[in-house]
Design an enzyme around this catalytic site. Structure first.
Site, PDB file in Angstrom:
ATOM      1  N   GLU A   1      -6.232  -0.067   2.383  1.00 42.84           N
ATOM      2  CA  GLU A   1      -6.939  -1.203   1.750  1.00 42.84           C
ATOM      3  C   GLU A   1      -8.179  -1.587   2.564  1.00 42.84           C
ATOM      4  OE1 GLU A   1      -3.480  -3.734   1.419  1.00 42.84           O
ATOM      5  OE2 GLU A   1      -2.644  -2.301  -0.014  1.00 42.84           O
TER       6      GLU A   1
ATOM      7  N   GLY B   1       5.393  -2.621   2.868  1.00 48.20           N
ATOM      8  CA  GLY B   1       4.686  -3.758   2.283  1.00 48.20           C
ATOM      9  C   GLY B   1       5.641  -4.623   1.491  1.00 48.20           C
ATOM     10  N   GLY B   2       5.696  -4.399   0.176  1.00 44.79           N
ATOM     11  CA  GLY B   2       6.450  -5.259  -0.736  1.00 44.79           C
ATOM     12  C   GLY B   2       7.877  -5.574  -0.302  1.00 44.79           C
TER      13      GLY B   2
ATOM     14  N   SER C   1       5.796   2.333  -0.810  1.00 45.07           N
ATOM     15  CA  SER C   1       6.934   1.958  -1.659  1.00 45.07           C
ATOM     16  C   SER C   1       8.291   2.302  -1.042  1.00 45.07           C
ATOM     17  CB  SER C   1       6.785   2.579  -3.058  1.00 45.07           C
ATOM     18  OG  SER C   1       5.585   2.123  -3.673  1.00 45.07           O
TER      19      SER C   1
ATOM     20  N   GLU D   1       0.473   7.227   5.027  1.00 42.81           N
ATOM     21  CA  GLU D   1       0.671   6.460   3.801  1.00 42.81           C
ATOM     22  C   GLU D   1      -0.155   7.074   2.674  1.00 42.81           C
ATOM     23  OE1 GLU D   1       1.889   2.195   4.632  1.00 42.81           O
ATOM     24  OE2 GLU D   1      -0.265   2.212   4.900  1.00 42.81           O
TER      25      GLU D   1
ATOM     26  N   ASN E   1       4.334  -5.021   6.815  1.00 42.82           N
ATOM     27  CA  ASN E   1       2.932  -5.390   6.590  1.00 42.82           C
ATOM     28  C   ASN E   1       2.895  -6.416   5.457  1.00 42.82           C
ATOM     29  OD1 ASN E   1       0.201  -5.572   6.149  1.00 42.82           O
ATOM     30  ND2 ASN E   1       0.013  -3.553   5.192  1.00 42.82           N
ATOM     31  N   TRP E   2       2.671  -7.672   5.828  1.00 46.09           N
ATOM     32  CA  TRP E   2       2.723  -8.737   4.813  1.00 46.09           C
ATOM     33  C   TRP E   2       1.418  -8.879   4.032  1.00 46.09           C
ATOM     34  CZ3 TRP E   2       5.464 -13.083   8.126  1.00 46.09           C
ATOM     35  CH2 TRP E   2       6.807 -12.726   8.292  1.00 46.09           C
ATOM     36  N   LYS E   3       0.383  -8.188   4.458  1.00 45.47           N
ATOM     37  CA  LYS E   3      -0.919  -8.298   3.767  1.00 45.47           C
ATOM     38  C   LYS E   3      -1.304  -9.770   3.633  1.00 45.47           C
ATOM     39  CE  LYS E   3       0.375  -4.080   1.407  1.00 45.47           C
ATOM     40  NZ  LYS E   3       0.009  -3.074   0.431  1.00 45.47           N
TER      41      LYS E   3
ATOM     42  N   HIS F   1      -5.769   0.825   7.609  1.00 44.67           N
ATOM     43  CA  HIS F   1      -4.973   0.763   6.373  1.00 44.67           C
ATOM     44  C   HIS F   1      -5.870   1.141   5.195  1.00 44.67           C
ATOM     45  CE1 HIS F   1      -2.610  -0.806   3.043  1.00 44.67           C
ATOM     46  NE2 HIS F   1      -1.573  -0.754   3.853  1.00 44.67           N
TER      47      HIS F   1
ATOM     48  N   GLY G   1       2.179   0.288  -2.838  1.00 46.83           N
ATOM     49  CA  GLY G   1       2.245  -0.833  -3.775  1.00 46.83           C
ATOM     50  C   GLY G   1       2.389  -0.401  -5.224  1.00 46.83           C
TER      51      GLY G   1
HETATM   52  C1  PEP Z   1       1.589  -0.848   2.908  1.00 44.04           C
HETATM   53  O1  PEP Z   1       0.936  -1.801   2.544  1.00 44.04           O
HETATM   54  O2  PEP Z   1       1.321  -0.324   3.985  1.00 44.04           O
HETATM   55  C2  PEP Z   1       2.670  -0.380   2.034  1.00 44.04           C
HETATM   56  C3  PEP Z   1       3.265   0.741   2.346  1.00 44.04           C
HETATM   57  O3  PEP Z   1       2.980  -1.151   0.932  1.00 44.04           O
HETATM   58  P1  PEP Z   1       4.229  -0.920  -0.074  1.00 44.04           P
HETATM   59  O4  PEP Z   1       5.458  -0.745   0.779  1.00 44.04           O
HETATM   60  O5  PEP Z   1       4.275  -2.171  -0.894  1.00 44.04           O
HETATM   61  O6  PEP Z   1       3.929   0.301  -0.859  1.00 44.04           O
END
Ligand code: PEP
Length: 254
Positions: free
Chosen positions: A98, A235-236, A214, A168, A9-11, A96, A174
């Site tokens: 967010e 994500g990251g 994470s 999640e 997930n590049w956001k 999600h 994040g």
């Molecule tokens: C996400 O955005 O779905 C996510 C899990 O981000 P991260 O891996 O950065 O925590």
């Protein structure tokens, strides 16, 4: 045996040219990756055509990060399920945290989006998860049960088999704080029990539930080694091709 699915997930990162750079770099690493895994990347809307074009012959699938529950009309700034289908997108991330917390998406809106995605055979990656406060207040199971039950209203058994759930915990997204493998496994087992209540055991045993929050190359193996964890939403650690490839290598054993 459920096939793991790992999604990036590049956001709000990577326009078309960064998307192209990532895909070229990632594809050059594909021969070293385990085969028994579905790999998905979710770039921002403007980069989706570039991604589907470059990945047309690849096993890597493409996901949107959101879509409208509407088909067309006066909805400024929105993108429909049909539009995503037209450019060969395969999956769509819905619900999600967010989208829930920043854009006010409710369980009812997410449910409408999930139904719309299935109408055009886009596979939803349906995100659920509790906040730290909810966990500390002992409401983890209540929150997950409500999100799953409301989000999946009127979703048929067949559609459920084409739905991926992403558990999640909001406090782990994040933040660099990861749920312990046992905390994640317990939550996944609970989510699967809710799917069993709704659809029966033969469906729930087949539904894939990803963990997100994470996930990194160095914790992927322990997390994805848990019995009810069928992959990751990342994500990251998905923004660099090398790190995403390493995470997949560490997380999946062929
Ligand atoms: C996400 O955005 O779905 C996510 C899990 O981000 P991260 O891996 O950065 O925590």
């Amino acid at each position: 045996m459920r096939k793991p699915i790992i999604a990036a997930n590049w956001k709000l990162n990577k326009g078309p040219s960064d998307t192209e750079d990532f895909i070229k770099s990632f594809e050059s690493r594909m021969s070293d990756l385990p085969k028994g895994v579905d790999i998905v990347i979710a770039p921002p809307f403007v980069s989706l055509p570039k991604a589907t074009e470059l990945l047309a012959q690849s096993k890597v699938r493409v996901s949107a990060q959101n879509m409208s529950e509407q088909d067309h009309g006066a909805y400024t700034g929105e993108v429909s399920a049909f539009m995503l289908k037209e450019i060969f997108v395969n999956y769509v991330i819905l619900g999600h945290s967010e989208r829930r917390s920043i854009y006010g998406e409710t369980d009812a809106i997410i449910n409408a989006k999930i139904l719309k995605a299935h109408d055009v055979e886009l596979k939803p990656i349906f995100c659920i998860g509790e906040t730290l406060q909810e966990r500390e207040d002992g409401k983890l199971e209540e929150v997950l049960r409500t999100q799953i039950t409301e989000g999946l209203k009127n979703v048929s058994e067949k559609q459920m088999l084409d739905t991926v759930i992403a558990y999640e915990p909001v406090w782990a997204i994040g933040t660099g704080v990861t749920a312990s493998p046992q905390q994640a496994q317990d939550a996944h087992e609970f989510c699967r029990s809710v799917i069993t209540d709704l659809y029966g055991v033969s469906v729930s045993e087949k539904v894939r539930i990803q963990y997100g929050g994470s996930v990194k190359p160095d914790n992927a193996s322990e997390l994805l080694g848990q019995k009810d964890i069928d992959g990751a939403l990342v994500g990251g650690a998905s923004l660099e091709a090398a790190s995403f490839a390493e995470l997949i290598r560490n997380g999946v054993v062929d």
